[in-house]
Design a protein around this motif. Structure first.
Motif, short mmCIF file in Angstrom:
data_model
loop_
_atom_site.label_atom_id
_atom_site.label_comp_id
_atom_site.label_asym_id
_atom_site.label_seq_id
_atom_site.Cartn_x
_atom_site.Cartn_y
_atom_site.Cartn_z
N PRO A 1 0.80 -1.23 0.00
CA PRO A 1 0.00 0.00 0.00
C PRO A 1 0.83 1.28 0.00
O PRO A 1 0.37 2.30 -0.53
CB PRO A 1 -0.83 -0.13 1.27
CG PRO A 1 -0.06 -1.05 2.14
CD PRO A 1 0.57 -2.03 1.21
N GLU A 2 2.03 1.26 0.59
CA GLU A 2 2.81 2.48 0.68
C GLU A 2 3.75 2.68 -0.51
O GLU A 2 4.38 3.73 -0.63
CB GLU A 2 3.62 2.48 1.97
CG GLU A 2 2.75 2.48 3.23
CD GLU A 2 3.55 2.44 4.50
OE1 GLU A 2 4.75 2.09 4.44
OE2 GLU A 2 2.99 2.76 5.57
N ARG A 3 3.81 1.72 -1.40
CA ARG A 3 4.72 1.84 -2.54
C ARG A 3 4.29 2.96 -3.47
O ARG A 3 3.11 3.18 -3.72
CB ARG A 3 4.74 0.51 -3.32
CG ARG A 3 5.55 0.57 -4.61
CD ARG A 3 5.65 -0.79 -5.24
NE ARG A 3 6.18 -0.71 -6.60
CZ ARG A 3 6.49 -1.77 -7.35
NH1 ARG A 3 6.32 -2.99 -6.86
NH2 ARG A 3 6.96 -1.62 -8.56
N VAL A 4 5.27 3.70 -3.99
CA VAL A 4 5.00 4.73 -4.99
C VAL A 4 5.07 4.07 -6.36
O VAL A 4 6.14 3.65 -6.81
CB VAL A 4 6.02 5.88 -4.89
CG1 VAL A 4 5.77 6.91 -5.99
CG2 VAL A 4 5.93 6.55 -3.52
N TRP A 5 3.92 3.98 -7.01
CA TRP A 5 3.81 3.29 -8.28
C TRP A 5 3.96 4.27 -9.44
O TRP A 5 3.45 5.39 -9.40
CB TRP A 5 2.45 2.61 -8.40
CG TRP A 5 2.25 1.48 -7.44
CD1 TRP A 5 1.75 1.54 -6.17
CD2 TRP A 5 2.57 0.10 -7.68
NE1 TRP A 5 1.74 0.30 -5.60
CE2 TRP A 5 2.23 -0.61 -6.51
CE3 TRP A 5 3.10 -0.59 -8.77
CZ2 TRP A 5 2.39 -1.99 -6.39
CZ3 TRP A 5 3.26 -1.97 -8.66
CH2 TRP A 5 2.93 -2.65 -7.47
N LYS A 6 4.64 3.81 -10.49
CA LYS A 6 4.68 4.56 -11.73
C LYS A 6 3.48 4.14 -12.58
O LYS A 6 3.09 2.97 -12.56
CB LYS A 6 5.98 4.27 -12.48
CG LYS A 6 7.24 4.74 -11.75
CD LYS A 6 8.49 4.39 -12.53
CE LYS A 6 9.74 4.85 -11.79
NZ LYS A 6 10.98 4.49 -12.52
N PRO A 7 2.90 5.07 -13.33
CA PRO A 7 1.74 4.72 -14.16
C PRO A 7 1.99 3.52 -15.06
O PRO A 7 1.13 2.65 -15.19
CB PRO A 7 1.50 6.01 -14.97
CG PRO A 7 1.99 7.10 -14.08
CD PRO A 7 3.19 6.52 -13.39
N GLN A 8 3.17 3.46 -15.67
CA GLN A 8 3.47 2.35 -16.56
C GLN A 8 3.44 1.02 -15.83
O GLN A 8 3.01 0.00 -16.38
CB GLN A 8 4.84 2.56 -17.21
CG GLN A 8 5.22 1.48 -18.22
CD GLN A 8 4.36 1.53 -19.47
OE1 GLN A 8 4.41 2.52 -20.21
NE2 GLN A 8 3.57 0.50 -19.74
N GLU A 9 3.87 1.01 -14.57
CA GLU A 9 3.86 -0.22 -13.80
C GLU A 9 2.43 -0.71 -13.57
O GLU A 9 2.17 -1.92 -13.63
CB GLU A 9 4.55 0.01 -12.44
CG GLU A 9 6.03 0.28 -12.54
CD GLU A 9 6.66 0.60 -11.20
OE1 GLU A 9 7.81 0.18 -10.97
OE2 GLU A 9 6.00 1.29 -10.38
N LEU A 10 1.52 0.21 -13.33
CA LEU A 10 0.12 -0.16 -13.12
C LEU A 10 -0.48 -0.74 -14.40
O LEU A 10 -1.18 -1.75 -14.38
CB LEU A 10 -0.68 1.06 -12.66
CG LEU A 10 -0.20 1.73 -11.37
CD1 LEU A 10 -1.02 2.98 -11.10
CD2 LEU A 10 -0.28 0.77 -10.19
N VAL A 11 -0.20 -0.08 -15.53
CA VAL A 11 -0.69 -0.56 -16.82
C VAL A 11 -0.13 -1.94 -17.13
O VAL A 11 -0.85 -2.84 -17.58
CB VAL A 11 -0.34 0.43 -17.93
CG1 VAL A 11 -0.69 -0.15 -19.31
CG2 VAL A 11 -1.09 1.75 -17.71
N ASP A 12 1.15 -2.13 -16.88
CA ASP A 12 1.78 -3.41 -17.19
C ASP A 12 1.15 -4.57 -16.42
O ASP A 12 1.05 -5.69 -16.94
CB ASP A 12 3.29 -3.34 -16.88
CG ASP A 12 4.06 -2.51 -17.89
OD1 ASP A 12 3.50 -2.21 -18.96
OD2 ASP A 12 5.21 -2.13 -17.59
N ILE A 13 0.71 -4.30 -15.19
CA ILE A 13 0.03 -5.34 -14.43
C ILE A 13 -1.25 -5.77 -15.13
O ILE A 13 -1.54 -6.96 -15.27
CB ILE A 13 -0.28 -4.85 -13.00
CG1 ILE A 13 1.02 -4.75 -12.20
CG2 ILE A 13 -1.27 -5.78 -12.30
CD1 ILE A 13 0.85 -4.13 -10.82
#
Length: 387
Positions: A172-184
């Motif tokens: 929950p505390e991780r700072v996600w990059k938009p590309q990482e979310l899309v890749d999932i």
């Protein structure tokens, strides 16, 4: 009332994170230990309230919500109600001036900026994702060459949801990059061919944010600020970079896990659900939007051209980042948002003369699935919007 029971699906990018966040250890256990019992209270109010609204709001607190905020407009008459507490540890009363996480209401901000860019002839709703983000959507059978900007805003892309992935839920505390979310999301095959179905997915609006940045060359936070927040004077609205708030805020609770207000990075929501605001700022934004102050007529038609869909068994009409529902006194436009600890419902009539913004600060799935709670929430909505 639409979607009172769709928390698990409609919750923005990480709503379920708190449900499994015991893997991160002590913070949530400590927060839970600090909770104290809360009893219903009449709270505060200003302005002349619609008949029956105070009783209906107090029922939500009696049902188990720590606190509830309501903003209601009928023409030029505006009233605010607060019931229960904003902080269970201190007993601070709920106050409509406090900031909240508005979650998926962020989608309406994102859609508005994209439609403004369309009006400026800087892109088209019929442009493909691949046109602006070459190669970004090319995995798992997903192909951005066949997905349009309109598909993203209308949730007709066929892309999967990233938010339910264990990596999102357990970090929950991780700072996600938009590309990482899309890749999932791209690890799974598409749900259907673009345009051939409807499925609500936060992935669509992460890509929409990436397109805004590609078209403008600016951070999306800057574009939302320049185009919407500053012109409308939304002094308490922002897309924060960290887990905190920019001012006094409502504490949000997730079932038995306690206070999760500042435990989840808004980067997991970003342009899909990472914004904070107040009920008055949301009302001001929606009133400006639905009365045509933010978009030219052609783009306003695109915004409010809907398709009938079934979301978690509930019929609704979804446009581009907004939806239309039928209430007792007529149609209402808006969006709702769910985030761990926060749930907000926003309704505005097309002429801007009626509004209801309702927010409460506990996302307990068992409570929100309770037919009695859902019935009480509907009573609040009808009383606040229709009077």
């Amino acid at each position: 009332m639409a979607r009172a029971g769709t928390v698990a699906r409609r919750a923005t990018a990480g709503l379920l994170a708190a449900a499994v966040v015991t893997t991160v250890g002590a913070p949530l256990a400590y927060a839970a230990d600090r909770q104290t019992p809360t009893k219903a209270t009449s709270g505060t109010a200003d302005g002349r309230q619609p008949k029956g609204l105070r009783t209906a709001v107090d029922r939500l607190v009696a049902d188990g919500q720590p606190g509830v905020i309501v903003m209601t407009r009928r023409g030029n008459k505006v009233a605010h109600l607060g019931a229960g507490v904003a902080d269970q540890e201190t007993g601070t009363p709920m106050d409509p001036r406090l900031q909240i996480r508005i979650a998926s209401i962020s989608k309406t901000f994102t859609a508005t900026v994209l439609l403004q860019l369309v009006a400026e002839h800087r892109l088209s709703l019929d442009d493909t994702v691949d046109h602006w983000l070459p190669g970004v959507v090319r995995a798992g059978g997903n192909d951005g060459r066949h997905i349009t900007v309109r598909n993203l805003l209308q949730h007709t892309s066929g892309l999967n949801e990233y938010a339910l992935d264990p990596r999102i839920q357990t970090q929950p505390e991780r700072v996600w990059k938009p590309q990482e979310l899309v890749d999932i999301a791209l690890e799974k095959k598409p749900l259907f061919e673009p345009g051939k179905g409807w499925s609500y997915a936060n992935t669509n609006y992460i890509l929409a944010g990436m397109i805004i940045e590609k078209v403008t060359g600016h951070r999306v936070e800057s574009e939302i600020g320049r185009r919407i927040i500053r012109p409308l004077g939304l002094k308490h609205t922002s897309m924060p970079q960290g887990t905190g708030f920019s001012g006094p805020y409502v504490h949000g609770y997730y079932g038995s896990y306690g206070d999760v207000s500042t435990l989840i990075s808004p980067s997991s929501g970003w342009t899909s659900g990472g914004m904070i605001s107040t009920v008055d700022d949301v009302a001001k934004f929606h009133r400006a939007l639905f009365t045509g102050r933010l978009l030219p007529r052609a783009q306003q038609r695109e915004l409010t051209t809907t398709r009938a869909v079934i979301d978690d068994g509930t019929p609704e009409n979804y446009g581009l980042g907004v939806y239309r529902v039928r209430l007792r006194c007529g149609s209402a436009w808006g969006h709702d948002g769910g985030w761990p600890g926060y749930r907000t419902w926003a309704y505005t009539s097309k002429d801007g003369k009626r509004q209801a913004i309702i927010s409460y600060n506990q996302t307990d799935e068992k409570l929100q699935a309770d037919p009695n709670f859902r019935a009480d929430l509907k009573k609040v909505t009808e009383a606040a919007f229709c009077g």
